[in-house]
Motif scaffolding. Structure first.
Motif: not given
Length: 353
Positions: A214-238
């Protein structure tokens, strides 16, 4: 066949669950010796339960963490034993968790635990011929009692489906732990290279290197990445269903040389074009630009170039997705796992008879 299944992980654990389901789908009776959770404190009780249940069974199948369970169970029964080794202690502790250096005393102890379980079982299972050969080298052992059985995932959840949500641009998906061999930092660097190419990344997970990445992401100032929390397996497939391309692993440590990983199987199970680093286990299953797009390890530029090529070449995307899914149907389903396990179990039972 009546099979005693002894494992140190609970029934909800992914490998435990699909092994049981695979065998039951083949019509076998599975007698379970399983703990309520992964704590080692349950192991004495598991061993006692196995001692009482083994006499009525045809064969014993040991699962995670069988390096402890298998040698003890061998002392208590002469029933044939198949060990679903799945992950070796040596590779986990030396190359993944880096708790010991190769050649050190601790590393030799980890290798010894793998060797003892191998000797105790009639047959043991690993997921690639490359890892089988690697086992023979570090354990200084014959590999005649090892069998390859590719990883499988739950294809009642992981299967091709229509997108639930439409999105603009080109969506690239990754899920997994933030750990060195996954190489999430290389994905972030690739994303930076593609900021002006209408490419968006969704990254699902947490893990050991999360704060550092996350520190690297902030340092690079990347604007096209969405960070999501872990999800249940069925949600992962979605989430995977929404993607145009899925990503595998990109690390450059020894562990990354040795793994196929569930995320590879999950991508091809969803009939998604997959980009992952080149290694021998993956190439036992998939072929570059036929059923997968392979790139060099730890190379953000190579990841970015692969994404751009697939973004621009719909025909190549479709070919990789379709061929990858056929390979999944041939090797990666619960049904195929059941067939493979059944053949190995019959092998040891017939030899014992």
């Amino acid at each position: 066949m009546k099979i005693l299944y002894v494992a140190g992980r609970e029934e909800s654990y992914s490998r435990t669950r699909i092994v049981i389901r695979a065998l039951e789908m083949r019509g076998h009776e599975v007698v379970k010796c399983l703990p309520p959770d992964k704590s080692f404190k349950h192991y004495p009780g598991l061993v006692l339960s196995a001692l009482l249940k083994a006499p009525s069974c045809d064969v014993v199948l040991t699962g995670f963490y069988g390096q402890l369970l298998t040698p003890v169970i061998r002392l208590l029964t002469w029933k044939p034993i198949v060990f679903d080794m799945y992950i070796t202690t040596y590779d986990t502790m030396v190359f993944d968790r880096e708790k010991a250096r190769p050649g050190s005393l601790k590393a030799k102890i980890y290798a010894l635990s793998d060797w003892l379980s191998y000797k105790a079982a009639n047959v043991s299972i690993l997921d690639s011929n490359h890892v089988i050969a690697h086992f023979g080298e570090y354990a200084r052992s014959s590999t005649s009692k090892l069998r390859r059985l590719f990883l499988a995932v739950d294809n009642t959840v992981i299967y091709p489906r229509e997108r639930q949500q439409k999105h603009d641009g080109f969506l690239v998906h990754f899920h997994g732990e933030y750990i060195p061999f996954h190489g999430v930092k290389h994905i972030f660097q690739a994303a930076k290279l593609l900021e002006n190419e209408n490419v968006t990344f969704q990254i699902i997970g947490r893990g050991l290197t999360f704060e550092q990445d996350m520190a690297l992401l902030k340092e690079l100032n990347v604007q096209n990445v969405k960070i999501l929390d872990p999800v249940p397996y069925a949600g992962l497939a979605t989430h995977m269903a929404e993607a145009d391309v899925c990503l595998g692993i990109f690390g450059d440590n020894m562990r990354a040389e040795l793994v196929l990983t569930n995320k590879v199987n999950e991508a091809i199970g969803m009939a998604k074009p997959l980009i992952t680093r080149r290694n021998a286990p993956v190439q036992e299953l998939l072929q570059h630009k036929e059923s997968v797009y392979l790139v060099d390890a730890a190379s953000p530029r190579a990841i970015a170039d692969a994404i751009l090529e697939l973004q621009r070449d719909e025909g190549l995307r479709q070919k990789i997705a379709e061929n990858g899914h056929w390979r999944f149907l041939e090797h990666g389903t619960i049904q195929k796992l059941g067939e493979g396990l059944e053949a190995i179990l019959y092998e040891v039972v017939s030899k014992k008879a």
